[in-house]
Motif scaffolding. Structure first.
Motif, mmCIF file in Angstrom:
data_model
loop_
_atom_site.group_PDB
_atom_site.id
_atom_site.type_symbol
_atom_site.label_atom_id
_atom_site.label_comp_id
_atom_site.label_asym_id
_atom_site.label_seq_id
_atom_site.Cartn_x
_atom_site.Cartn_y
_atom_site.Cartn_z
ATOM 1 N N SER A 122 18.556 2.047 -1.604
ATOM 2 C CA SER A 122 17.156 2.459 -1.528
ATOM 3 C C SER A 122 16.837 3.364 -2.705
ATOM 4 C CB SER A 122 16.896 3.206 -0.218
ATOM 5 O OG SER A 122 15.594 3.760 -0.214
ATOM 6 N N LEU A 123 15.639 3.203 -3.258
ATOM 7 C CA LEU A 123 15.196 4.049 -4.363
ATOM 8 C C LEU A 123 14.246 5.143 -3.884
ATOM 9 C CD1 LEU A 123 14.648 1.409 -7.200
ATOM 10 C CD2 LEU A 123 16.727 2.624 -6.523
ATOM 11 N N LEU A 140 4.029 9.683 -3.334
ATOM 12 C CA LEU A 140 3.857 9.560 -4.781
ATOM 13 C C LEU A 140 3.775 10.925 -5.449
ATOM 14 C CD1 LEU A 140 1.332 6.585 -4.883
ATOM 15 C CD2 LEU A 140 3.666 6.583 -5.775
ATOM 16 N N ALA A 141 3.135 11.874 -4.789
ATOM 17 C CA ALA A 141 3.034 13.216 -5.351
ATOM 18 C C ALA A 141 4.419 13.862 -5.484
ATOM 19 C CB ALA A 141 2.126 14.076 -4.484
ATOM 20 N N PRO A 191 14.572 13.230 0.672
ATOM 21 C CA PRO A 191 13.555 14.186 1.137
ATOM 22 C C PRO A 191 12.162 13.573 1.285
ATOM 23 C CG PRO A 191 14.905 15.152 -0.598
ATOM 24 C CD PRO A 191 15.227 13.694 -0.564
ATOM 25 N N LEU A 192 11.937 12.406 0.657
ATOM 26 C CA LEU A 192 10.611 11.791 0.706
ATOM 27 C C LEU A 192 10.519 10.649 1.714
ATOM 28 C CD1 LEU A 192 9.685 11.662 -3.105
ATOM 29 C CD2 LEU A 192 9.118 13.414 -1.414
ATOM 30 N N PRO A 209 0.813 -1.223 0.000
ATOM 31 C CA PRO A 209 0.000 0.000 0.000
ATOM 32 C C PRO A 209 0.847 1.274 0.000
ATOM 33 C CG PRO A 209 -0.981 -1.613 1.447
ATOM 34 C CD PRO A 209 0.337 -2.203 0.991
ATOM 35 N N ASP A 210 1.963 1.239 0.736
ATOM 36 C CA ASP A 210 2.934 2.328 0.669
ATOM 37 C C ASP A 210 4.139 1.810 -0.113
ATOM 38 O OD1 ASP A 210 4.903 4.262 1.032
ATOM 39 O OD2 ASP A 210 4.195 4.777 3.042
ATOM 40 N N PRO A 211 4.337 2.282 -1.355
ATOM 41 C CA PRO A 211 5.421 1.757 -2.201
ATOM 42 C C PRO A 211 6.811 1.876 -1.587
ATOM 43 C CG PRO A 211 3.901 3.079 -3.509
ATOM 44 C CD PRO A 211 3.539 3.299 -2.059
ATOM 45 N N ARG A 212 6.977 2.729 -0.594
ATOM 46 C CA ARG A 212 8.288 2.845 0.048
ATOM 47 C C ARG A 212 8.709 1.532 0.691
ATOM 48 N NH1 ARG A 212 7.147 8.274 3.430
ATOM 49 N NH2 ARG A 212 5.106 7.237 3.491
#
Length: 367
Positions: A251-252, A267-268, A256-257, A215-218
């Motif tokens: 990590s991709l 995502l924004a 800052p995100l 649900p959270d791509p991170r």
């Protein structure tokens, strides 16, 4: 026929598929009578208190109705219930809970057999990994199988075990271990581009919409899932990796995100970093290659790494389709021509198949 008892913890996506496959297997089995005595979700459970077995055809409606009860406390009540079964007992843990995984040694040392796709027990602390296998190998310890922790339904761990048990020497293991990352880079940097070029952020959003990411791509882009799989392979190959964060993981997630308040906020903001990933892709293309997210284990050098690498356009890795995984085993016997395991490495049905396959392995070893 021999009667065997099964308890299932976790009945979400993989769990539902597993129960369906278990029901079909039990109906056609001529060697074993399988009695499922517990199906447990986080808030409700079904118990067969007399050990006669639950109805695996109606379990979903049963657990939602008045038949559903509060799950037995874990681990004490659960362990007491399972060890009181009048025959061999198999626990199937379909969760990703570290709390449950920490209790594996206790269940195994009590003679309960274990099959699971839960990576946590085998890729978290080295002490827990050792304790699990020590409990299993002790007198009267339960069997433990966890094929689906690395390749879902792909025979990755069983292949590795066969190579080692027959005296081969593992030199290197590498490949694409994440169905999510496979889909992302096959979309972002396809071998044969067609149509409009997609930005990396657009590929991530598309993968999330299709259900390929968490649900959270991170939780996928941080590389930890792949690192856990490499940790398991490394330990089974003889490299006693202390933690899945003890080696380089690329990590991709733009720094800052990392602290974005939500998946939507992440995502924004990701589109603002598309230029960096575009440069990575075009650099690979200028070398006649494509970029892919891979894991690599060099046993000889004692090195493990996870991250982006460029692959020649004619390589097997470059030619992957969709969300397929590919794992290459380089060994003394096979030399430069690796033994390759390739196919769907994610999804509820194929993961459940890997779990059921492990359960069948336990059945075959019971006396």
């Amino acid at each position: 026929m021999s009667k065997v008892y099964v308890a299932v913890i976790g009945a979400g996506g993989v769990g539902k598929s597993f129960i369906s496959q278990l029901n079909a297997y039990a109906l056609r089995s001529k060697k074993y009578t399988i009695s499922t005595i517990l199906i447990s979700r986080s808030s409700k459970a079904l118990l067969s208190k007399d050990y006669s077995g639950l109805n695996l055809t109606t379990w979903e409606s049963d657990i939602s109705s008045s038949s559903g009860v509060k799950p037995p406390s874990f681990p004490d009540e659960t362990l007491k219930f399972l060890t009181s079964a009048p025959g061999p007992m198999i626990l199937v843990d379909n969760t990703s809970s570290e709390t449950i995984a920490e209790e594996y040694p206790r269940f195994l040392s009590s003679g309960v057999h274990l099959v699971t796709p839960n990576k946590k027990g085998f890729s978290s602390s080295l002490a827990l990994f050792k304790a699990i296998y020590a409990a299993s190998e002790a007198q009267n310890g339960g069997y433990v199988f966890h094929e689906a922790t690395v390749g879902a339904g792909l025979p990755v761990l069983s292949t590795l075990k066969d190579l080692i048990d027959t005296g081969d020497e593992i030199v290197k293991i590498e490949g694409v271990f994440s169905g999510t990352m496979s889909y992302l880079f096959n979309s972002f940097a396809p071998l044969s581009p067609s149509g409009a070029e997609k930005s990396f952020s657009a590929c991530v959003a598309e993968a999330r919409e299709l259900g390929y990411t968490e649900p959270d791509p991170r939780d996928d882009l941080n590389g930890l899932d792949v690192a856990r799989k490499l940790t398991i392979l490394a330990r089974l190959s003889g490299l006693l990796v202390t933690e899945p964060t003890s080696f380089p993981i690329q990590s991709l997630i733009p720094k800052p995100l990392e602290s974005a308040a939500s998946a939507e906020e992440f995502l924004a903001g990701l589109a603002g970093f598309d230029g960096e990933m575009h440069k990575v892709k075009t650099t690979a293309e200028s070398e006649g290659a494509v970029v892919r997210y891979v894991g690599s284990l060099d046993v000889g050098k004692g090195e493990v790494s996870v991250g982006l690498r460029n692959f020649d356009r004619g390589s097997t890795v470059a030619g992957l389709k969709g969300s397929d995984n590919i794992i290459s085993f380089y060994t003394r016997r096979y030399g430069e021509r690796a033994m390759i395991v390739q196919g769907a490495g994610a999804g509820a049905d194929v993961t459940a198949m890997g779990v059921l396959s492990d359960l069948i392995k336990v059945l075959e070893r019971l006396k």
